[in-house]
Design an enzyme around this catalytic site. Sequence first.
Site, PDB file in Angstrom:
ATOM      1  N   HIS C  63     -12.015   0.928 -21.390  1.00  0.00           N
ATOM      2  CA  HIS C  63     -11.675   0.508 -20.039  1.00  0.00           C
ATOM      3  C   HIS C  63     -10.208   0.123 -19.904  1.00  0.00           C
ATOM      4  O   HIS C  63      -9.553   0.455 -18.926  1.00  0.00           O
ATOM      5  CB  HIS C  63     -12.568  -0.665 -19.637  1.00  0.00           C
ATOM      6  CG  HIS C  63     -12.632  -0.848 -18.163  1.00  0.00           C
ATOM      7  ND1 HIS C  63     -13.671  -0.376 -17.399  1.00  0.00           N
ATOM      8  CD2 HIS C  63     -11.751  -1.406 -17.316  1.00  0.00           C
ATOM      9  CE1 HIS C  63     -13.433  -0.651 -16.143  1.00  0.00           C
ATOM     10  NE2 HIS C  63     -12.278  -1.278 -16.055  1.00  0.00           N
ATOM     11  N   HIS C 109     -17.256   1.037 -10.266  1.00  0.00           N
ATOM     12  CA  HIS C 109     -18.008  -0.154 -10.660  1.00  0.00           C
ATOM     13  C   HIS C 109     -19.454   0.248 -10.904  1.00  0.00           C
ATOM     14  O   HIS C 109     -20.378  -0.308 -10.327  1.00  0.00           O
ATOM     15  CB  HIS C 109     -17.890  -1.267  -9.612  1.00  0.00           C
ATOM     16  CG  HIS C 109     -17.359  -2.538 -10.180  1.00  0.00           C
ATOM     17  ND1 HIS C 109     -17.705  -3.776  -9.726  1.00  0.00           N
ATOM     18  CD2 HIS C 109     -16.488  -2.762 -11.202  1.00  0.00           C
ATOM     19  CE1 HIS C 109     -17.071  -4.700 -10.437  1.00  0.00           C
ATOM     20  NE2 HIS C 109     -16.336  -4.110 -11.323  1.00  0.00           N
TER      21      HIS C 109
END
Lengths: 82, 82, 758, 227
Positions: C63, C109
Amino acid sequence: MYKATITVRLKTSVLDPQGSAVKGSLHSLGFAAVTDVRIGKTMEVWISAPGSTEAGEKVEEMCQKLLANPVIETYDYELEGA
Amino acid sequence: MYKATITVRLKTSVLDPQGSAVKGSLHSLGFAAVTDVRIGKTMEVWISAPGSTEAGEKVEEMCQKLLANPVIETYDYELEGA
Amino acid sequence: MQPNQNVMGTSTVMEPTPEEIRDRKLYSELGLTPAEFEQVEKHLGRLPNWTELGIYSVMWSEHCSYKNSKPLLKRLPVDGPRVLQGPGEGAGVIDIGDGQAVVFKIESHNHPTAVEPFQGAATGVGGIIRDVFSMGARPVALLNSLRFGPLESPRVRYLLEQAVAGIAHYGNVVGIPTVGGEVEFDATYEGNPLVNAMCVGIINHEDIQQGVAKGVDNPVIYVGASTGRDGIHGAIFASEELSEASEEKRPSVQAGDPFMEKLLLEACLELVQKGILLGIQDMGAAGLTCSSAEMTAKGGVGLDLYLDDVPQREEGMSPYEIMLSESQERMLLVVEEGREAEVKEVLDKWELPSAVVGRVTEGDRYRIFHQRECVADIPVKTLVDDAPINYRQGEEPLSFREETAASYMEELTGVDPTEALQRVLAAPSLASKRWVYQQYDSMVRTSTAVRPGSDAAVIVLDGLDKGLAMSVDGNSRYVKLDPHVGGATAVAEAARNVVCAGARPLAITDCLNFGNPEKPDVFWQLENAIDGMGEACRQLGTPVVGGNVSLYNETKGSAIHPTPVVGMVGLVESRDHITTQSFQQEGDVLLLLGANFGELGGSELQQQVLGMISGRPPQLDLAAEKALQSAVLHLIQAGNVSSAHDLSTGGLAVAIAESAFAKGLGARIDVETDLTVIPYLFGESQSRVLLSVPKEFAKEAMAMVEKQGVTCSRIGEVSGEQLSIWINGVEVVSEQVSSLQTIWEEAIPCAMNASLTN
Amino acid sequence: MRFAVPVFPGSNCDIDCEKAITTVLGEPVDFVWHTQRDLDQYDAIIVPGGFSYGDYLRAGALARFSPVMEGVVKAASEGKLVLGICNGFQILQEAGLLPGAMRVNDHLKFRCDIQPLTVVNNSLAFTQDYRRDEGIQLPIAHGEGNFYCDEVTLKELEQNGQIVFRYVGSNPNGSVEDIAGVSNREGNVLGLMPHPERAIVEWMGSQDGAKMFTSMLRYWEEKIGAA
Ligand SMILES: Nc1ncnc2c1ncn2[C@@H]1O[C@H](COP(=O)(O)OP(=O)(O)O)[C@@H](O)[C@H]1O
Ligand SMILES: [Mg+2]
């Protein structure tokens, strides 16, 4: 220190859209035995006060001023030492 | 006929912005003694069932399936004959 | 100074010692490999403690470090004459003239949404808004791209219901219009829904900010929500054994507070206007760790952080928890020493918690202090610049070759055209998304000229004649069947949408939602999709100015369809050019631009009729695409176009129907073709646009288009309240527009009316 | 004519109101921060939409205690024009300047759309430029616009002409008697859920909101002229 648990409900004369919707959902999930649902708010308020009378007065006052809207809502509360 | 009063609360570790905002307002209204506010839901569900055990089971099931979100909420309930 | 090697005793949470971490290989609980752990040890010249290990693990996660995708992302074009800021900051920045620029980025998300759909989706929106205003820009529009499983599943309905409500809630409260998006339903997303949110902002060139720490002794200011144990790094290794942490104290889902975000937004923009900030970065993924480490590394300085000064919502938080918390609505600011009071005045006005939590230092050490002890001391470059990179190898899956042989044409061509149209219009992926966007405030800020429901949304700029068109697109079925073509098509379609609104495409942001990159076939998908996108971006002159990578989207070991999502922004030079897809007036002539190859591989019709996709997706000729787009824009700018609609999912038949719906104006189509009816009407060949033009312009328009080398045919006219389609002299569809519209509008609301369950 | 637009933490239609007044009327507008009590220098006050204090507890409930609301109450009592739009309407209700209360929409969802309405009372300072029973279109965008009042109050509202706008076609939130906007008894305070400031020029999809602002200006000019 006291903890007041205040319950604010819509007056029974006021149609409760959330309650009706939840009832509908419960029915479609198979809970046919549910005949009514009403939805309200629970507020837990921690307050320091010299005694329970004073704490109760304060809670009463904040319900009237802010926490409930008298046009559509009623309230009650319980107080416990915390 | 039974009436279940279900209280759904945010888990204590989950942010409750509503509670914080209400606390702030109470402070600025002069209720300085308020140390914390948490806001949850109260649900009153009327249900017909042959006995309180069955009613309790149903209520338990609807809490798990629909009324509470186990990821962020906890629930408890009281049952009374109505 | 040596960091305390063992914080046990100073924290309520029992943490393992450095030796325990090594001996029991506890680093693997945090996602670090033995080789990576060795590297950490080398960087530090000693064993890391638990806090340090946590910091490395998040900074070196996919990430934050893009360790699997970085080599591939390098292949994307990032430069162009209008690029003021490419990838590397909160969001990309593109010059739009008049001293202004557009700032935009998309982010995923997905995982948080699968766990807690309302908060997961809401905080996704919150994060992308902060990325944009941390650049100093005023956010002016939101879009989102959603992927869910089939609506037959009650769990999927619950996820969609909650995710949409969460997106709506966040954007509505902050007061940024949500003007567009897309939703696709496919079984591949059943266990792993996708929520990608995009935010677009406007800025004056001189206000552009950077996420950098500079100037020794300058204060680092924390502002926004106080820190709780939200969303702390999922790996709760052996906590039973080592800590007393109760269920209640466990790392929990991030919850958003859009009201706090609104205050934070206004306060930050006020600070930008005052010109006080040296650096600003939002605390997003990996919270305080990522923001502070990146700012420090970028500034070529060191940093001391004092965790006791960090506003905290919960008691007894350990350094590990404070550093890794993903509490929302927080920003980190660096200002000149001595201007703290000025900053505080603004933050206090907005009633925001804030505190000086650190100082810029000389050198390159990243040091964390907690309860007077140094709990981490790390050379900061090793967190950011020296993050490991995995060079992986892709491998073409066998199925890819086999696919080419697939034959499905026969089965599809036998379907009745009217029935086909009804089925396709009722397919949730294609049906009206009104149920979704009706929940979004699309008009706040009073700048929305084209609301959701057309190819691209348009917002106008206050005081100027111009506007911005924007669209998010991605067809995962095409990518599944051919990642290269599918990747390129996502870019082409996004650009085409923007062109149809009357805009010149400027640049893209992209979100790469893929499966586990450690699988060679997934990596092959990623690699090819990126190459396809890059090629399209080069051809169409739309550089990539930012994006996001979301890997490991899998359930039970099986990956989602590879899903690159492209967010495109275009410039509308004059409000007069703003065009929508809806027919405007009776008698207008319908022109179809572009060539039809009757391609049904990966089409909606194929999915509906066969319940699966196969074959090859529609091919894409980028030169033809470019010519088409320039011809359409040219015609629109010349003022001769009533409506423009790009052909995509569902092909020509669906494009005509959708154009008819908005105003209830029908069409009569009459064509001669070599194709049979079904491929003609439902084939999804790319690089096509349906225009309606006033009768008197029709000839001139056709000539103009053909002069640019684009195929153009007159296929009928806007007329009546019927949709009537004649092919080679036979009427193959004859339906009331209103009855088709009902099918299309009711599909999602009807499906959603059934029960939900979490 | 001087307009004030109070700004609460969480207001988000404040700028839209200012843009509308400037565009339609060209009159001066000031944003007034919620901590300021004094609004004496203004002729009209527009309480804007948005999510004041996040709409926590009840929409408008927390904002109604802001210092600036003292100025709003005073202005209302002096007969100045006070217009509450969407969240502004809710705040005025909570403050007791307008009747009734809001519940969540009956379908429980936020709803944004362009909504047909009818002008029930066109004799107010806010509506005099509309025709009686005129059909107009205004954007709506709210999650709690489900107007409620009891039977007695409803009768009074009807008798006094305090019902100013009603929804036409399908009711977007379940409000009692399709009520979209009400005034106080005196007619100088109006609250409505729809957003007139979002419908002032053609590209917005409707221009029907502009007349509310021109009505207000005309009323004020006539009042000044008479004085
Ligand atoms: N798919 C992509 N294409 C192009 N650039 C990308 C992509 N994914 C990430 N980037 C860029 O890499 C940089 C680092 O991204 P990231 O760490 O996600 O930023 P943030 O911390 O704001 O999420 C960003 O500038 C981002 O725009
Ligand atoms: Mg399109």
